[in-house]
Design a protein around this motif. Sequence first.
Motif, mmCIF file in Angstrom:
data_model
loop_
_atom_site.group_PDB
_atom_site.id
_atom_site.type_symbol
_atom_site.label_atom_id
_atom_site.label_comp_id
_atom_site.label_asym_id
_atom_site.label_seq_id
_atom_site.Cartn_x
_atom_site.Cartn_y
_atom_site.Cartn_z
ATOM 1 N N GLU A 1 -6.516 10.526 -1.362
ATOM 2 C CA GLU A 1 -6.709 9.134 -0.167
ATOM 3 C C GLU A 1 -7.319 8.930 -0.796
ATOM 4 O O GLU A 1 -8.099 8.176 -1.063
ATOM 5 N N ASN B 1 -5.175 0.638 -4.231
ATOM 6 C CA ASN B 1 -4.551 0.013 -3.495
ATOM 7 C C ASN B 1 -5.476 -0.745 -3.154
ATOM 8 O O ASN B 1 -5.611 -2.596 -3.413
ATOM 9 N N THR B 2 -6.901 -1.123 -2.630
ATOM 10 C CA THR B 2 -7.519 -2.223 -2.300
ATOM 11 C C THR B 2 -7.942 -2.722 -3.059
ATOM 12 O O THR B 2 -8.273 -4.658 -3.344
ATOM 13 N N LEU C 1 1.467 4.221 -3.087
ATOM 14 C CA LEU C 1 1.822 5.527 -2.986
ATOM 15 C C LEU C 1 1.994 6.231 -3.678
ATOM 16 O O LEU C 1 2.853 7.857 -3.936
ATOM 17 N N LEU D 1 -0.126 7.767 4.263
ATOM 18 C CA LEU D 1 -0.624 9.153 3.849
ATOM 19 C C LEU D 1 -0.628 9.851 4.935
ATOM 20 O O LEU D 1 -0.145 10.747 4.597
ATOM 21 N N THR E 1 -5.614 -3.311 3.977
ATOM 22 C CA THR E 1 -5.361 -2.052 3.513
ATOM 23 C C THR E 1 -5.344 -0.314 2.831
ATOM 24 O O THR E 1 -4.781 -0.159 2.916
ATOM 25 N N THR F 1 -2.761 1.964 4.096
ATOM 26 C CA THR F 1 -2.696 2.919 2.939
ATOM 27 C C THR F 1 -3.086 4.609 3.727
ATOM 28 O O THR F 1 -2.224 5.698 3.461
ATOM 29 N N SER G 1 0.770 -0.991 -0.544
ATOM 30 C CA SER G 1 -0.019 0.128 -0.396
ATOM 31 C C SER G 1 0.594 0.893 -0.098
ATOM 32 O O SER G 1 0.301 2.399 -0.556
ATOM 33 N N ALA G 2 1.725 1.391 0.812
ATOM 34 C CA ALA G 2 3.027 2.658 0.971
ATOM 35 C C ALA G 2 3.675 2.729 0.036
ATOM 36 O O ALA G 2 3.634 3.559 -1.188
ATOM 37 N N GLY H 1 2.643 -0.435 6.425
ATOM 38 C CA GLY H 1 2.268 0.749 5.980
ATOM 39 C C GLY H 1 3.175 2.207 5.900
ATOM 40 O O GLY H 1 3.728 2.734 5.433
ATOM 41 N N ILE I 1 -6.182 6.655 -4.177
ATOM 42 C CA ILE I 1 -5.346 5.605 -3.625
ATOM 43 C C ILE I 1 -5.913 4.746 -2.498
ATOM 44 O O ILE I 1 -5.421 3.516 -2.842
ATOM 45 N N ILE I 2 -6.783 4.738 -2.147
ATOM 46 C CA ILE I 2 -7.428 3.907 -1.006
ATOM 47 C C ILE I 2 -8.131 3.101 -2.219
ATOM 48 O O ILE I 2 -8.195 1.500 -2.156
#
Length: 437
Positions: free
Chosen positions: A127, A134-135, A34, A166, A158, A162, A30-31, A204, A130-131
């Motif tokens: 936000e 990633n999901t 991002l 963030l 996830t 994230t 996740s990181a 993350g 990106i969530i």
Amino acid sequence: MTDQPAPTDVPTIRTLVRLAVPAVIVGVVSALVLFALDWIADIVDKGIWTALPKAIGVDPASGWWIFGVLSITGLAVGLVVWLVPGHGGPDSATTELIEPPLKLAVLPSLALVTVLALAGGVSLGPENPIIAINTALLVALVARLWPAVPSQLIVLITAAGTIGALFGTPVAAALVFTGVVAALKTGGALWDRLFLPLVAAAAGSLTMTLLQHPKFTVPMPAYTTTHPIDILSGLIIGVIATLIGLVAVYVFPLVHRLFHSIGNPVIYITLGGMVLGVLGAIGGPITLFKGLSQMSELIQNRATYSSGQLALILVVKLVALVIAASAGFRGGRIFPSVFIGAAVGVLANALVPSVPMAVAVGCAILGVTLVIARDGWIAIFLGVAVTGSIAVLPLLCLVILPTWLMVSRTPEMRITLPAPAKDPQTPSTPASPSPGA
């Protein structure tokens, strides 16, 4: 992984330990996603706002350049939404932070419009997109590597990973998911339910810290002791900031309806970019982008702004957030709301210098973000994170009481789409997944 509990069961210690490895991987990935998105957006940003103006000998802070870049950004995003497969994903105005996973085919176009908006100076944060990215990626990845892990759990961890990335700390994710877990009412110890989201959030945030060193705290005069007058000042500033945020909430659906009544996304998103360009030309570069670095600049250079200039910056950024969120751009509303809250606080301090900066900024950020995010924990967290003062925490816990009463029965800053027709033969599914599934 044959001993997976049902979604409403309390997870066993063995289950938590076995799922910790997937949770760590989810947090790290996740990181990394991002970071990659931010890195690409930063390259485009420097090209548009630094390299190109320097090459042709123009001032990137000039009004006509700001107007031109945001207008072209609107056109580019509109073309992607109209023509590119996936159409930029769902309109961010209609989504919450945590949504069911999207189809993988949607992700390239969603990533593209997100990068364009971040680099082009649109007043939205990363936000929501990106969530969502990633999901979708991690639900698909984990389904291949650990097919026994419930997809609902992957959605939650996830989102936690994230959010941790963030904000650069797992604390934000822990606060968010405390509310989620409490709403489930499935029994068991709270920390059993939070264990896996916290593992992902910690992984993350640590990954992002090693890569980018994100920092929310802005240097300001230290605040160590609360005085009685600070309580009154904080309450007044928090209430005023909440009222300012509510203006945006009530205007938002009207502006969204106006833009989307045009029909063609190329036209209404380009028009939105042009309006943002006019606003940026009026307010200057400090009113552009998601607002994190601009907030730091505003607070640290507050002495260079008059009260009138601060009021103008506040109004421009507030309107820019409403326009950006309404006109079809993809992005989140929390980051710009933090800037707006900081602007309210700096203005309050300029008008009444005896109010400590940490009190003014912390309470104002709490008020605005409470309205926009509709989450008291996040509002308190951001107020403390930006000021860097633990001493302001008790005051924020008091200020949130009247401000929550102000917002708890008001509409959210989100467009609710009509529910799809339901087949009476289709069984219902739980409204929220269980973090301890």
